[in-house]
Motif scaffolding. Structure first.
Motif, PDB file in Angstrom:
ATOM      1  N   ARG A  18       0.815  -1.215   0.000  1.00  0.00           N
ATOM      2  CA  ARG A  18       0.000   0.000   0.000  1.00  0.00           C
ATOM      3  C   ARG A  18       0.849   1.266   0.000  1.00  0.00           C
ATOM      4  O   ARG A  18       0.295   2.372   0.089  1.00  0.00           O
ATOM      5  CB  ARG A  18      -0.930   0.007   1.219  1.00  0.00           C
ATOM      6  N   ASP A  71       3.590  -5.956   3.676  1.00  0.00           N
ATOM      7  CA  ASP A  71       3.346  -6.728   4.886  1.00  0.00           C
ATOM      8  C   ASP A  71       4.433  -7.781   5.072  1.00  0.00           C
ATOM      9  O   ASP A  71       5.405  -7.829   4.316  1.00  0.00           O
ATOM     10  CB  ASP A  71       1.952  -7.362   4.840  1.00  0.00           C
ATOM     11  N   GLU A  82       3.830  -4.656   9.484  1.00  0.00           N
ATOM     12  CA  GLU A  82       3.254  -4.292   8.195  1.00  0.00           C
ATOM     13  C   GLU A  82       3.564  -2.826   7.947  1.00  0.00           C
ATOM     14  O   GLU A  82       3.234  -1.970   8.768  1.00  0.00           O
ATOM     15  CB  GLU A  82       1.751  -4.523   8.153  1.00  0.00           C
ATOM     16  N   ARG A 140       2.948   0.491   5.819  1.00  0.00           N
ATOM     17  CA  ARG A 140       2.018   1.150   4.902  1.00  0.00           C
ATOM     18  C   ARG A 140       2.403   2.593   4.612  1.00  0.00           C
ATOM     19  O   ARG A 140       1.649   3.325   3.970  1.00  0.00           O
ATOM     20  CB  ARG A 140       0.591   1.108   5.464  1.00  0.00           C
ATOM     21  N   ASP A 185      -0.472   6.060   9.786  1.00  0.00           N
ATOM     22  CA  ASP A 185      -1.138   5.853   8.503  1.00  0.00           C
ATOM     23  C   ASP A 185      -0.351   6.340   7.293  1.00  0.00           C
ATOM     24  O   ASP A 185      -0.509   5.794   6.194  1.00  0.00           O
ATOM     25  CB  ASP A 185      -2.490   6.590   8.492  1.00  0.00           C
ATOM     26  N   ALA A 212      -5.097   3.998   6.452  1.00  0.00           N
ATOM     27  CA  ALA A 212      -3.797   3.664   5.863  1.00  0.00           C
ATOM     28  C   ALA A 212      -4.010   2.897   4.565  1.00  0.00           C
ATOM     29  O   ALA A 212      -3.618   1.735   4.426  1.00  0.00           O
ATOM     30  CB  ALA A 212      -2.962   2.847   6.844  1.00  0.00           C
ATOM     31  N   SER A 244      -3.233   4.021   1.181  1.00  0.00           N
ATOM     32  CA  SER A 244      -2.307   4.158   0.045  1.00  0.00           C
ATOM     33  C   SER A 244      -1.186   5.157   0.301  1.00  0.00           C
ATOM     34  O   SER A 244      -0.531   5.605  -0.635  1.00  0.00           O
ATOM     35  CB  SER A 244      -3.077   4.580  -1.206  1.00  0.00           C
ATOM     36  N   ASN A 245      -0.965   5.537   1.559  1.00  0.00           N
ATOM     37  CA  ASN A 245       0.045   6.541   1.916  1.00  0.00           C
ATOM     38  C   ASN A 245      -0.258   7.895   1.270  1.00  0.00           C
ATOM     39  O   ASN A 245       0.642   8.636   0.912  1.00  0.00           O
ATOM     40  CB  ASN A 245       1.458   6.079   1.533  1.00  0.00           C
ATOM     41  N   TYR A 284      -4.043  -0.882  -4.932  1.00  0.00           N
ATOM     42  CA  TYR A 284      -4.272  -0.038  -3.761  1.00  0.00           C
ATOM     43  C   TYR A 284      -3.668   1.355  -3.897  1.00  0.00           C
ATOM     44  O   TYR A 284      -4.212   2.313  -3.339  1.00  0.00           O
ATOM     45  CB  TYR A 284      -3.673  -0.693  -2.509  1.00  0.00           C
TER      46      TYR A 284
END
Length: 349
Positions: free
Chosen positions: A44, A58, A85, A87, A131, A183, A185-186, A325
């Protein structure tokens, strides 16, 4: 003489077309997909730097793909058997930064080849969840997370990412109960120069704006759907300091196409809904096409990849892939997207 006139007309048309293309007056008709990475991974967060696509995923994994020589590199980050994970990802001219979601919150700093690693921030709290992360310049960066009390968790670095300091809630706007960030897609944080926008969802779908790199903040309301846990703004982008778009919707009603996309022409102070009951449903990422004067946009999400050439008024579906994503442009005709089990290159035609 007649042929000569035709040659002049053709030459003028050619010059005009060339000029138009340079000015960004071009439109996509289709897209071709080139698969860069295929694996069991959820991605993501991606970033482009020095001809490399960096990704954070992840299962404790980060990596890059060199777009010039096709080399790939991936490494797992291990610390006390923690399942990580990532993101969030951000780049400076010399470093790569990634942040975990969940407890504990960890921010790592890497060299460009990902060989050198340094843990630069650690936070323990059952509510902690970061996020998104971006940098204003090589020295100053920001990461935002869900509230632990009644404000966003915001940490800022002013020394090239070596240390990160958390802003006290008394210096930040207050959030509504149930308001947070996603969180997805940044793209919760958007930066243009010293201007910064943060978007929220859940109980309220709002835009938080700072004109001075996070020292002071203003809050703007939006017409995006909110009020439920999985509603609100999931993604945003700004073409410049005035023209922007927010999108998202209802993650529990993925095909719902109303109150899920809006644009601004005054830096986020006011927002206008677009393409009501048409175009895409839930979106996890929107991006302006470079050199398009803010008129062309793409989105990815649960209903596929969509393209608009008229500032979001109308949309055309280019791909029905619902597992993308996040997406970033490399230039005006090439982008890279990532999602479930893959990274792909998008060649727009």
């Amino acid at each position: 003489m007649k042929n000569f006139k035709y040659l002049i007309v053709i030459s003028l048309l050619s010059v005009s077309l060339s000029y138009a293309q340079k000015k960004g007056v071009f439109f996509y008709k289709s897209v071709k997909v080139d698969t860069l990475l295929k694996d069991k991974i959820s991605i993501r967060a991606i970033a482009f730097s020095d001809n490399k696509i960096y990704y954070a995923g992840d299962k404790n994994r980060i990596g890059y793909i060199d777009l010039v020589n096709k080399n790939k590199f991936e490494r797992k980050i291990n610390k006390d058997s923690i399942k990580m994970e990532f993101r969030s990802i951000a780049t400076t001219s010399s470093s790569i930064f990634v942040a975990t979601v969940g407890n504990p919150a960890l921010i790592y700093k890497f060299s460009n080849n990902l060989a050198l690693k340094q843990l630069v921030y650690e936070e323990h709290n059952e509510k902690v969840f970061y996020d998104s992360m971006q940098f204003w310049n090589n020295q100053e960066g920001i990461a935002i997370g869900d509230p632990i009390t009644n404000c966003f968790s915001i940490v800022i670095t002013r020394d090239s990412g070596l240390t990160w300091n958390k802003i006290e809630c008394e210096n930040l706007p207050k959030l509504e109960v149930g308001e947070a960030a996603f969180a997805a897609s940044n793209t919760n944080i958007i930066i243009k120069g010293s201007s910064t926008w943060i978007v929220s969802g859940g109980k309220k779908a709002r835009v938080f704006f700072s004109a001075d790199k996070g020292f002071t903040w203003k809050v703007f309301t939006t017409p995006i759907i909110d009020g439920e846990t999985m509603t609100g703004i999931f993604t945003a982008d700004f073409y410049d300091t005035k023209t922007g778009i927010i999108a998202g919707g209802n993650y529990e009603k993925l095909n719902q196409k109303f109150k899920n996309k809006a644009i601004t022409n005054n830096g986020g102070k006011t927002w206008k809904l677009i393409a009501e009951n048409s175009g895409f449903g839930y979106a996890s990422c929107v991006q302006y096409v470079p050199e398009s004067e803010g008129k062309q946009i793409i989105s990815v999400g649960a209903t596929g990849l969509y393209y608009s050439k008229d500032s979001g008024k109308t949309w055309q579906q280019f791909l029905d892939d619902t597992t993308l994503y996040t997406v970033r442009f490399l230039d005006y005709k090439t982008a890279v997207a990532a999602g479930k089990d893959k990274i792909i290159r998008l060649n727009f035609e």
